[in-house]
Design a protein around this motif. Structure first.
Motif, PDB file in Angstrom:
ATOM      1  N   PRO A  45       0.829  -1.205   0.000  1.00  0.00           N
ATOM      2  CA  PRO A  45       0.000   0.000   0.000  1.00  0.00           C
ATOM      3  C   PRO A  45       0.861   1.253   0.000  1.00  0.00           C
ATOM      4  N   LEU A  47       1.510   4.037   1.822  1.00  0.00           N
ATOM      5  CA  LEU A  47       1.331   4.616   3.137  1.00  0.00           C
ATOM      6  C   LEU A  47       2.309   5.762   3.341  1.00  0.00           C
ATOM      7  N   GLU A  51       1.899   6.952   8.661  1.00  0.00           N
ATOM      8  CA  GLU A  51       1.014   5.784   8.607  1.00  0.00           C
ATOM      9  C   GLU A  51       1.813   4.503   8.806  1.00  0.00           C
ATOM     10  N   GLN A  52       3.016   4.457   8.243  1.00  0.00           N
ATOM     11  CA  GLN A  52       3.875   3.291   8.466  1.00  0.00           C
ATOM     12  C   GLN A  52       4.279   3.187   9.932  1.00  0.00           C
ATOM     13  N   GLN A 111      -3.287  -7.863   7.846  1.00  0.00           N
ATOM     14  CA  GLN A 111      -3.089  -7.174   6.572  1.00  0.00           C
ATOM     15  C   GLN A 111      -4.081  -7.713   5.544  1.00  0.00           C
ATOM     16  N   LYS A 112      -4.733  -6.801   4.825  1.00  0.00           N
ATOM     17  CA  LYS A 112      -5.666  -7.198   3.777  1.00  0.00           C
ATOM     18  C   LYS A 112      -4.910  -7.728   2.559  1.00  0.00           C
ATOM     19  N   ASP A 114      -4.889  -6.536  -0.311  1.00  0.00           N
ATOM     20  CA  ASP A 114      -4.299  -5.450  -1.097  1.00  0.00           C
ATOM     21  C   ASP A 114      -3.123  -4.792  -0.386  1.00  0.00           C
ATOM     22  N   ASN A 116      -3.136  -3.291   2.579  1.00  0.00           N
ATOM     23  CA  ASN A 116      -3.517  -2.274   3.554  1.00  0.00           C
ATOM     24  C   ASN A 116      -3.877  -2.910   4.888  1.00  0.00           C
ATOM     25  N   ASP A 118      -5.952  -4.059   8.042  1.00  0.00           N
ATOM     26  CA  ASP A 118      -7.341  -4.436   8.316  1.00  0.00           C
ATOM     27  C   ASP A 118      -7.625  -4.030   9.755  1.00  0.00           C
ATOM     28  N   MET A 164       0.585  -6.404   9.590  1.00  0.00           N
ATOM     29  CA  MET A 164       1.256  -5.154   9.272  1.00  0.00           C
ATOM     30  C   MET A 164       2.472  -4.997  10.184  1.00  0.00           C
TER      31      MET A 164
END
Length: 336
Positions: A45, A47, A51-52, A111-112, A114, A116, A118, A164
């Motif tokens: 993603p 990010l 965000e990371q 983690q989804k 894609d 990103n 979850d 993640m």
């Protein structure tokens, strides 16, 4: 007590780890382009750096022999010898965070497909089942310990579980020359869990602003420490400290530089307090959750170990037979 485990080269190496994000930025300190170490590959993603950082740390909940949580601290993810798709993955924290624990837990965000996060979907993981070995920093005065997690994360990935996990590595740690480019007062960001506080629904830490209180390029009182002006509370021990500017910053000449920069400059381990009799006391940042009578008054000065001390773990890994990847430069001056 969480104790070091029997160490072997096999237990330390994790060729690649599932669901691993490489913390990166447009920082002037980025020294190399490092590949993502993911097996199997998943979409990455887009990010932002902050965000990371929401996935760069984990709340460490320490339990006693009865399984009750009695203290908390912060751990963050770090990749040693990260080069050409291989690394030794670890969680970094302070020795004093886990030295009285029978076991400990961390919670990770799923983690989804894609790539990103979850948010709201998490798993609480026992460290005794995740950690292959505990490596204390060889210097008794350096309050750092590395929990080697690569094999444990690979086992989770092989079972189809993806989380993640944003990791730091050597490229985010400024060299001595780069530290000298900084001013005595710089803006910093502390990521962690003061008083064990976090968004427990979304599993994200607390981000706190502050400034350096002593120059990072100097050794505070002769030790590889520096001070920061930021309130440090129980649970902050082990928090990574980042130099972080978003949008613009002023260089040593006073010129305004546009863009963003990020660098890992330290790890919180202590706090200054003054006693009721006026005596100034430096002690490890507290971890206890239980109420207690406190005769020491915090003065909002945190004590940080310089991030360059993290690099000393790499010669230690070499001592245990871990091969340095071709082309990787060892920066630590530690001689074992």
């Amino acid at each position: 007590m969480v104790t070091p485990m029997e160490i072997s080269r096999r237990s330390l190496i994790a060729g690649s780890v599932g669901s691993l994000l490489a913390l990166s930025s447009s920082s002037a300190f980025a020294q190399t382009d490092k590949p993502l170490t993911e097996v199997p590959p998943v979409p990455v993603p887009k990010l932002t750096v902050t965000e990371q950082l929401l996935h760069a740390t984990a709340l460490i909940e320490c339990t006693n022999a009865e399984g009750k949580v009695f203290s908390t601290g912060t751990g963050f993810f770090f990749s040693f010898l990260n080069h050409s798709g291989t690394a030794v993955q670890a969680i970094i924290t302070n020795k004093h965070v886990i030295d009285k624990a029978a076991d400990a837990f961390i919670t990770l965000t799923a983690q989804k497909s894609d790539g990103n996060p979850d948010f709201g979907k998490t798993k609480r993981i026992k460290l005794s089942e995740l950690v292959a070995a505990w490596l204390p920093h060889p210097d008794p005065k350096t309050d750092l310990i590395a929990a080697i997690t690569g094999p444990g994360f690979k086992k989770l990935a092989d079972a189809g579980e993806r989380y993640m996990v944003a990791t730091c590595d050597q490229s985010l740690i400024p060299s001595d020359d780069q530290l000298k480019e900084l001013t005595p007062l710089e803006e910093i960001l502390v990521v962690g869990y003061p008083d064990g506080i976090s968004d427990t629904i979304n599993n994200v830490p607390v981000l706190r602003r502050g400034i350096t209180a002593t120059p990072v390029y100097l050794d505070f009182r002769g030790d590889p420490f520096f001070l920061l002006d930021s309130a440090i509370f129980p649970g902050s021990s082990g928090s990574p400290v980042f130099l972080y500017n978003q949008g613009a910053w002023a260089d040593r000449a006073g010129h305004l530089q546009f863009g963003s920069r990020a660098a890992l400059i330290g790890v919180v381990f202590g706090v200054y307090n003054h006693a009721t009799d006026g005596q100034i006391v430096m002690r490890p940042a507290p971890t206890q959750l239980t109420p207690m009578v406190q005769s020491l008054v915090p003065n909002n000065l945190g004590v940080c170990i310089k991030a360059t001390k993290l690099l000393d773990f790499e010669p230690l890994l070499m001592k245990f037979g871990v091969k340095v990847p071709d082309g990787y430069v060892i920066r630590s001056r530690l001689s074992l």
